[in-house]
Design a protein around this motif. Structure first.
Motif, PDB file in Angstrom:
ATOM      1  N   SER A  31       0.826  -1.415  -0.061  1.00  0.00           N
ATOM      2  CA  SER A  31       0.388  -0.429  -0.175  1.00  0.00           C
ATOM      3  C   SER A  31       0.952   1.029   0.093  1.00  0.00           C
ATOM      4  O   SER A  31       0.670   2.697  -0.293  1.00  0.00           O
ATOM      5  N   THR A  34       5.392  -0.163  -3.937  1.00  0.00           N
ATOM      6  CA  THR A  34       5.460  -1.571  -4.816  1.00  0.00           C
ATOM      7  C   THR A  34       6.091  -2.085  -5.371  1.00  0.00           C
ATOM      8  O   THR A  34       7.651  -0.980  -5.331  1.00  0.00           O
ATOM      9  N   THR A  39       6.163  -2.161 -10.968  1.00  0.00           N
ATOM     10  CA  THR A  39       6.302  -1.204 -11.177  1.00  0.00           C
ATOM     11  C   THR A  39       6.284  -1.115 -12.390  1.00  0.00           C
ATOM     12  O   THR A  39       5.799  -0.039 -13.356  1.00  0.00           O
ATOM     13  N   HIS A  42       4.124  -2.325 -15.318  1.00  0.00           N
ATOM     14  CA  HIS A  42       3.425  -0.980 -14.872  1.00  0.00           C
ATOM     15  C   HIS A  42       3.466   0.054 -16.361  1.00  0.00           C
ATOM     16  O   HIS A  42       2.422   0.453 -17.118  1.00  0.00           O
ATOM     17  N   ALA A 209      -2.899  10.527  -9.554  1.00  0.00           N
ATOM     18  CA  ALA A 209      -2.619   9.098  -9.001  1.00  0.00           C
ATOM     19  C   ALA A 209      -2.536   9.599  -7.405  1.00  0.00           C
ATOM     20  O   ALA A 209      -3.224   8.397  -6.235  1.00  0.00           O
ATOM     21  N   LEU A 212      -5.864   9.230  -5.574  1.00  0.00           N
ATOM     22  CA  LEU A 212      -6.353   7.934  -5.556  1.00  0.00           C
ATOM     23  C   LEU A 212      -6.095   7.248  -4.538  1.00  0.00           C
ATOM     24  O   LEU A 212      -5.875   6.284  -4.793  1.00  0.00           O
ATOM     25  N   ASN A 213      -4.599   7.516  -4.594  1.00  0.00           N
ATOM     26  CA  ASN A 213      -3.454   6.415  -4.090  1.00  0.00           C
ATOM     27  C   ASN A 213      -3.044   5.602  -4.448  1.00  0.00           C
ATOM     28  O   ASN A 213      -3.361   3.941  -3.913  1.00  0.00           O
ATOM     29  N   ASP A 214      -2.775   6.098  -6.113  1.00  0.00           N
ATOM     30  CA  ASP A 214      -2.846   4.550  -7.150  1.00  0.00           C
ATOM     31  C   ASP A 214      -1.368   5.233  -6.984  1.00  0.00           C
ATOM     32  O   ASP A 214      -0.452   5.101  -7.730  1.00  0.00           O
ATOM     33  N   LYS A 216       1.454   2.689  -7.395  1.00  0.00           N
ATOM     34  CA  LYS A 216       2.108   1.790  -8.558  1.00  0.00           C
ATOM     35  C   LYS A 216       2.514   3.230  -9.844  1.00  0.00           C
ATOM     36  O   LYS A 216       3.228   3.059  -9.893  1.00  0.00           O
ATOM     37  N   THR A 217       1.062   3.838  -9.949  1.00  0.00           N
ATOM     38  CA  THR A 217       1.102   4.632 -11.353  1.00  0.00           C
ATOM     39  C   THR A 217       2.074   5.858 -10.828  1.00  0.00           C
ATOM     40  O   THR A 217       2.840   6.723 -11.102  1.00  0.00           O
TER      41      THR A 217
END
Lengths: 254, 249
Positions: A31, A34, A39, A42, A209, A212-214, A216-217
Motif C-alpha cells: 500500500s 510497490t 512497477t 506497469h 494518482a 487516488l492513492n494509486d 503503482k502509477t
C-alpha cells in the motif's frame, strides 16, 4: 579502462538503489510502495496505452518550449549583461536574489498572469531555468581573457571572426554548465507547474494518482521522469566535462 | 555608495512605483495583481489576526528543522564524499541529476512511512535541500589551494587542525553559498509540499487564498514568505562580504 571504471561505480549505486527500493517494499508493504518489477511492467503498460500519449506530449511540449525560452533568452540576456559592465553590476544582485527565492510561492501569480494551461507551465519552467543560464553566461562573457581579444585585434580579425574563433570557444564551457543546470531546473519547474492546477500532462497524472492513492502509477511516473532526468543529465555532464577539459589549461594558467 | 548600487536602488524603487501606479490607475486589474501598498496593509492586517500565527509557526519550525538537518547532514556527506574519491565518482551523476527528480511524487510514500503531520514535509524538504549543501561542500573542498595544504604540512598541523584551520576557512565562501541554497530549498520543499498536499501552513494558506479568489490575502502571504527568505539571504550576504573584506578580496 577509464571509461569502464567511470561507468561501473554509478551502475553499482543504481543497483543498490533498486535493492533499497525492494527492501523498502518489504518493510512498508504494497500500500505504500510497490516492488520494482511490477512497477516497471506497469510503466511499460501505461506507455503502451493510447490515453497516456497526449499527457506525455503535453509535458514534453511544455518542457521543450520552456527550455528553448530559458536557453535562448538566458544566453541573450547573459551576453548583454556580461558585455556591458555597469548593467551587469546593477542586475547581478537582483538575479541572485530572484534565484534564491522559493519560486513556488510565485506560481499563483504566474497563473493569474498567464491563465490556466500551457502558457503558465511554460512560463513557470522558463522562470526556473533562465536565471542560472543568465548568471553563468554573464560570468563567462565577463571573464573572457582580455589578451585573447587583443591578440584577435592584432591579427585584424573581423567581428564575426572574433566571435567565432575567440568569444564562442572561450565562453562555451561555462555557458554549457549554465545550460545543464538550467535544464534540470526547467524540468523541475515544468513538473511543479503541472502538479498544481493543471488538467493535462504527467504532473496531472501524478496528482490524480496521488489523490487516488494509486501507488503503482505514482512510482511508475516518478521512475519515468527520474530516469529521463538522470540519463539526460549524465549525457550533458559528459559533454560538460569534455568541454571543460579542453578549456583546462586556460583556467589553470591564470 | 557605488554607482551600480545607486542605479539598482533607483531601478527597484521605480519598478515598485510603476507597479503601484499601474494598479491604482486600473491599467493592471486587481484580479491579477494588487498594488504593493495594498499588499503591505493586508499583510499587517493578516498578521494581527490570530489564526495565521499557527500556520506561520508550523511552516517556519518545519523549515528550521529541515534547514538544520540538511546543512549538517549535507556538510558531513559532502565531506565524506570528498574524502573518498571512489564514492564520489559513483555518486556524482546522481547528485548532478538530483534536482530534476520530482520529489513530490514520493510524498504519499513518506506519509505512509512517517504518518500525517509535519514529519513527511520535513523529510521531503531535508532530502530536497541536502544535496545543494553536499555539492557546495564538495566544490568548496575541491577549491582549497594546494599551497595552503602544503603550508599546513610545513607547520606540522595535525589532521584535525588542518581541517579546522585551513580547509574549512578556505572552503567557507562555497559553504556559505551552499547554506543559502539549502535555506532556499528548505523553504521550497516545505512550502511546495504544503501547497500541493497539506491542510495547514503558509503554503496551504496561499493555495487556499488562490482557490478562493482572495487575491489580497494571497499576495500578502507571498510577500511575507519572500520577505523572510530575502532577509535571511541578506544576512548571510552581509556576513559573506565581511569575510571577503577580511581576506582583502
Amino acid at each position: 579502462m577509464m571509461s569502464l571504471r567511470s561507468f561501473r561505480d554509478p551502475v553499482l549505486v543504481a543497483l543498490s538503489l533498486v535493492a533499497l527500493w525492494q527492501v523498502l517494499h518489504h518493510i512498508a508493504g504494497d500500500s505504500a510502495i510497490t516492488a520494482p518489477a511490477p512497477t516497471l511492467t506497469h510503466l511499460w503498460e501505461m506507455i503502451g496505452q493510447a490515453r497516456f500519449l497526449p499527457h506525455l506530449r503535453e509535458t514534453g511540449l511544455a518542457f521543450l518550449q520552456a527550455l528553448a525560452i530559458a536557453c535562448g533568452g538566458g544566453i541573450l540576456i547573459g551576453v548583454v549583461l556580461g558585455g556591458h559592465r555597469l548593467t551587469g553590476e546593477v542586475a547581478e544582485p537582483i538575479l541572485v536574489g530572484l534565484y534564491s527565492v522559493p519560486k513556488i510561492t510565485l506560481y499563483p501569480v504566474i497563473l493569474l498572469l498567464f491563465g490556466l494551461g500551457m502558457p503558465a507551465k511554460v512560463a513557470f519552467g522558463a522562470l526556473h531555468g533562465i536565471i542560472p543560464v543568465v548568471l553563468f553566461t554573464m560570468n563567462a562573457v565577463r571573464n573572457v581573457n582580455r589578451t585573447y581579444l587583443r591578440t584577435g585585434r592584432t591579427m585584424r580579425l573581423a567581428p564575426m571572426q572574433t566571435a567565432w574563433f575567440i568569444l564562442i570557444p572561450a565562453t562555451l564551457p561555462e555557458i554549457f554548465t549554465g545550460l545543464r543546470i538550467g535544464f534540470s531546473l526547467t524540468l523541475l519547474g515544468t513538473m511543479l507547474g503541472e502538479l498544481f492546477a493543471s488538467q493535462r500532462g504527467l504532473g496531472f497524472l501524478l496528482m490524480t494518482a496521488i489523490e487516488l492513492n494509486d501507488v503503482k502509477t505514482i512510482l511508475a511516473i516518478a521512475v519515468l521522469i527520474s530516469a529521463f532526468a538522470v540519463l539526460c543529465n549524465a549525457a550533458l555532464l559528459a559533454v560538460d566535462t569534455r568541454l571543460h577539459r579542453g578549456a583546462a589549461p586556460e583556467t589553470s594558467g591564470k | 555608495m557605488k554607482k551600480a548600487t545607486w542605479i539598482r536602488t533607483v531601478f527597484l524603487v521605480g519598478a515598485l512605483g510603476a507597479l503601484e501606479v499601474a494598479c491604482r490607475s486600473g491599467a493592471i486589474p486587481a484580479t491579477m495583481v494588487t498594488a504593493p501598498s495594498a499588499m503591505v496593509t493586508t499583510l499587517v492586517k493578516t498578521m494581527q489576526s490570530d489564526e495565521i500565527g499557527g500556520h506561520i509557526e508550523q511552516t517556519l519550525s518545519a523549515v528550521a528543522i529541515a534547514m538544520a538537518l540538511s546543512i549538517t547532514g549535507g556538510f558531513a556527506i559532502g565531506f565524506i564524499l570528498n574524502w573518498f574519491p571512489v564514492l564520489r565518482r559513483a555518486f556524482a551523476p546522481f547528485l548532478a541529476a538530483y534536482y530534476a527528480i520530482p520529489h513530490f511524487a514520493f510524498y504519499p510514500l513518506l506519509i505512509v512511512i512517517f504518518g500525517l503531520g509535519s514529519t513527511p514535509l520535513i523529510v521531503l524538504a531535508t532530502l530536497f535541500a541536502m544535496v545543494a549543501m553536499i555539492v557546495a561542500t564538495m566544490t568548496g573542498l575541491d577549491r582549497v589551494p594546494r599551497v595552503l595544504l602544503k603550508t599546513a604540512r610545513i607547520h606540522r598541523l595535525s589532521l584535525l587542525d588542518e581541517i579546522w584551520r585551513v580547509r574549512l576557512p578556505a572552503a567557507a565562501p562555497h559553504l556559505l553559498s551552499g547554506l543559502k541554497l539549502a535555506v532556499a530549498y528548505s523553504f521550497i520543499g516545505v512550502i511546495a509540499g504544503e501547497f500541493i498536499l497539506s491542510t495547514s501552513g503558509i503554503g496551504h494558506e496561499i493555495a487556499f487564498a488562490y482557490d478562493n479568489f482572495d487575491n489580497p490575502r494571497m499576495y500578502a502571504l507571498i510577500l511575507f514568505v519572500l520577505a523572510i527568505v530575502t532577509a535571511f539571504n541578506m544576512t548571510v550576504y552581509a556576513y559573506e562580504r565581511r569575510l571577503m573584506r577580511r581576506r582583502g578580496i
